[in-house]
Motif scaffolding. Sequence first.
Motif, mmCIF file in Angstrom:
data_model
loop_
_atom_site.group_PDB
_atom_site.id
_atom_site.type_symbol
_atom_site.label_atom_id
_atom_site.label_comp_id
_atom_site.label_asym_id
_atom_site.label_seq_id
_atom_site.Cartn_x
_atom_site.Cartn_y
_atom_site.Cartn_z
ATOM 1 N N ARG A 73 25.846 25.926 -27.803
ATOM 2 C CA ARG A 73 25.510 26.826 -26.714
ATOM 3 C C ARG A 73 24.839 26.029 -25.596
ATOM 4 N NH1 ARG A 73 21.547 27.672 -30.499
ATOM 5 N NH2 ARG A 73 19.390 27.417 -29.815
ATOM 6 N N VAL A 74 24.868 26.603 -24.408
ATOM 7 C CA VAL A 74 24.225 26.012 -23.238
ATOM 8 C C VAL A 74 23.047 26.890 -22.849
ATOM 9 C CG1 VAL A 74 24.509 25.479 -20.780
ATOM 10 C CG2 VAL A 74 26.327 24.912 -22.411
ATOM 11 N N ARG A 75 21.898 26.271 -22.641
ATOM 12 C CA ARG A 75 20.727 26.991 -22.126
ATOM 13 C C ARG A 75 20.675 26.763 -20.608
ATOM 14 N NH1 ARG A 75 15.526 28.930 -23.563
ATOM 15 N NH2 ARG A 75 16.674 29.944 -25.257
ATOM 16 N N LEU A 76 20.853 27.861 -19.871
ATOM 17 C CA LEU A 76 20.801 27.829 -18.411
ATOM 18 C C LEU A 76 19.420 28.275 -17.956
ATOM 19 C CD1 LEU A 76 22.308 27.580 -15.631
ATOM 20 C CD2 LEU A 76 22.795 30.036 -15.863
ATOM 21 N N VAL A 77 18.779 27.484 -17.120
ATOM 22 C CA VAL A 77 17.457 27.809 -16.570
ATOM 23 C C VAL A 77 17.534 27.668 -15.053
ATOM 24 C CG1 VAL A 77 15.018 27.210 -16.519
ATOM 25 C CG2 VAL A 77 16.318 26.963 -18.657
ATOM 26 N N VAL A 78 17.258 28.765 -14.351
ATOM 27 C CA VAL A 78 17.329 28.772 -12.886
ATOM 28 C C VAL A 78 15.965 29.150 -12.335
ATOM 29 C CG1 VAL A 78 18.551 29.659 -10.871
ATOM 30 C CG2 VAL A 78 19.754 29.506 -13.067
ATOM 31 N N ASP A 79 15.375 28.271 -11.574
ATOM 32 C CA ASP A 79 14.060 28.496 -10.980
ATOM 33 C C ASP A 79 14.244 29.055 -9.574
ATOM 34 O OD1 ASP A 79 11.550 28.205 -9.652
ATOM 35 O OD2 ASP A 79 10.952 26.695 -11.139
ATOM 36 N N ALA A 80 13.867 30.319 -9.381
ATOM 37 C CA ALA A 80 14.075 30.964 -8.086
ATOM 38 C C ALA A 80 13.159 30.390 -7.008
ATOM 39 C CB ALA A 80 13.852 32.469 -8.226
ATOM 40 N N ASP A 81 12.019 29.842 -7.388
ATOM 41 C CA ASP A 81 11.081 29.280 -6.402
ATOM 42 C C ASP A 81 11.588 27.948 -5.848
ATOM 43 O OD1 ASP A 81 9.406 31.455 -6.740
ATOM 44 O OD2 ASP A 81 8.134 30.443 -8.221
ATOM 45 N N THR A 82 12.038 27.079 -6.726
ATOM 46 C CA THR A 82 12.500 25.756 -6.269
ATOM 47 C C THR A 82 13.992 25.724 -5.994
ATOM 48 O OG1 THR A 82 12.880 24.998 -8.542
ATOM 49 C CG2 THR A 82 10.679 24.657 -7.619
ATOM 50 N N ARG A 83 14.683 26.796 -6.422
ATOM 51 C CA ARG A 83 16.142 26.906 -6.279
ATOM 52 C C ARG A 83 16.847 25.704 -6.921
ATOM 53 N NH1 ARG A 83 17.645 28.937 -0.309
ATOM 54 N NH2 ARG A 83 19.669 29.120 -1.342
ATOM 55 N N THR A 84 16.347 25.355 -8.083
ATOM 56 C CA THR A 84 16.987 24.322 -8.899
ATOM 57 C C THR A 84 17.351 24.925 -10.249
ATOM 58 O OG1 THR A 84 14.864 23.558 -9.773
ATOM 59 C CG2 THR A 84 15.714 22.446 -7.794
ATOM 60 N N ALA A 85 18.316 24.313 -10.904
ATOM 61 C CA ALA A 85 18.790 24.824 -12.192
ATOM 62 C C ALA A 85 19.090 23.666 -13.131
ATOM 63 C CB ALA A 85 20.042 25.678 -12.006
ATOM 64 N N THR A 86 19.025 23.952 -14.414
ATOM 65 C CA THR A 86 19.495 23.022 -15.439
ATOM 66 C C THR A 86 20.406 23.784 -16.384
ATOM 67 O OG1 THR A 86 17.564 23.441 -16.850
ATOM 68 C CG2 THR A 86 17.445 21.550 -15.339
ATOM 69 N N ALA A 87 21.367 23.079 -16.962
ATOM 70 C CA ALA A 87 22.264 23.659 -17.964
ATOM 71 C C ALA A 87 22.426 22.611 -19.053
ATOM 72 C CB ALA A 87 23.609 24.023 -17.350
ATOM 73 N N THR A 88 21.756 22.798 -20.174
ATOM 74 C CA THR A 88 21.720 21.776 -21.209
ATOM 75 C C THR A 88 22.234 22.317 -22.542
ATOM 76 O OG1 THR A 88 19.411 22.351 -21.660
ATOM 77 C CG2 THR A 88 19.808 20.509 -20.168
ATOM 78 N N TRP A 89 22.922 21.443 -23.266
ATOM 79 C CA TRP A 89 23.459 21.812 -24.573
ATOM 80 C C TRP A 89 22.341 21.865 -25.617
ATOM 81 C CZ3 TRP A 89 28.288 23.537 -25.157
ATOM 82 C CH2 TRP A 89 29.253 23.165 -24.226
ATOM 83 N N SER A 90 22.421 22.825 -26.513
ATOM 84 C CA SER A 90 21.505 22.863 -27.651
ATOM 85 C C SER A 90 21.771 21.668 -28.559
ATOM 86 C CB SER A 90 21.674 24.169 -28.427
ATOM 87 O OG SER A 90 23.043 24.366 -28.766
#
Length: 476
Positions: free
Chosen positions: A435-452
């Motif tokens: 699975r991929v964990r998607l994390v989107v930070d609305a304040d910095t407008r940056t995201a990560t998508a990393t594999w478990s």
Amino acid sequence: MSSQHTLLPRSAPAASGMSSRSITALLDRLEARSVECHSIMVVHRGRVVAEGWWAPYSADRPHLLYSLTKSFTSIAVGLAIADGLLSLGDRVVDVLPDHVPADVSEQGCRITVHHLLSMTAGHPTDSLAEAWELEPDDLVKGFLRLPFAAAEGTRHTYDNSTTFILARMVERVTGRGLPEFLDERIFKPMGVDHAEWDRVKSGAAFGFHGLHLTTEAVAAFGELLLRGGRRGDRQLVPREWVELATGRHIGCLPFKDDGSDDADFSCGYGYQFWRSRHGYHGHGSFGQQCVVVPSHDLVVAVTAQGEAQEVLDAMWECLLPGVGRAGSAQDDEILADRLQRLSLPPVPGTADPERSVDARLDASAEVSALPDGTKVVVDPTDGGWLVRLGPLLDVEVGHGEWRESSPLGRPVVSAGAWQGSVFVADLYVITTPHRVRLVVDADTRTATATWSTLPLTGPSLELHARSPLMTRPDVA
């Protein structure tokens, strides 16, 4: 999804002479050790006595078996031998002469079906990556060109290339693709109507990896082996081959090299099967298991994202003591209720249905599933979100429920939530362990998508969202 129908009869544990408390103890152990199981099926005396899937995984969904595929290729080899088309003494250079390099060594000329099946060709390490680099268009030729470190037949080295070559040899002598051959001879007679295969870029099945089956199909395969290749009134695989393939042919060093205990991978190797402290098993990376224990008339099928040895330890210490010790009907009901409620933990947080965000992906993590700078857009929809990952991947994400989408052919099942100013979602490539964990930070407008856990076929989510997955044979 495949249409679901039963391949094996069912029984309550007590009626089959099995303690449901021992199965509960197995589940307790896995939970206590944080082993992420996706499914489990326990078959005793030919009947399924326990079965469960951790949501969002489900009974009718095929699951990537990784190297458990090798055991099916072994059966294909046995069928070709039974048909008189192949023998254990046949040499690679004779069956696949168009893949022999001009400078093949004397030892390369001597490699036989037996050496490939037992992984005793003599290479010092898994030859796959080096052979492919040496011969990008011909893995067989690359395998034969590599130097050998030990005489053939004397030392076991886990080597994916050997199974790839076996698949090609079966195809050459039968005139059929490996998937088609196994469909005709094994899967359809067993009642398995849906076997998916990942493939190399040429279109050929890996052979050593890439088969997708439901948990029940894996369990039915184990039951076929336990019954000596017999399914009902049909002998699908010669009993002699089952006994030969699952027997010990060579000693082996522990499967891991990090010093950790790996007891059930140190009991010897058969023909693409591992011997175990009890019985034998087919094994795939991240804990895909088909465990057969003839002494206890027992088969256990597991799909997971974890360590196989943890699961095997739990089987021996929790499950085996309950064989032949029937419990009460009340214990059976408690177990059945628990199995019905199995679930992986959803992302906690709120829905915040008015909130949307767009961001750019930071791919600095080694396990990033998307390229650096990928545009990520999260838009609310009815009870969830539509997440756009670049120009090709539109994924539906539920809140408090799993939502399925197939942006490029392979299903992705997702759930997420807002945690303050951060949007978090788990995207399960549901026919795989990953699975991929998607994390989107609305304040910095940056995201990560990393594999478990990083798929062995590489980090690209786009690649793994396609069906069938097609790549060069570069599985680690």
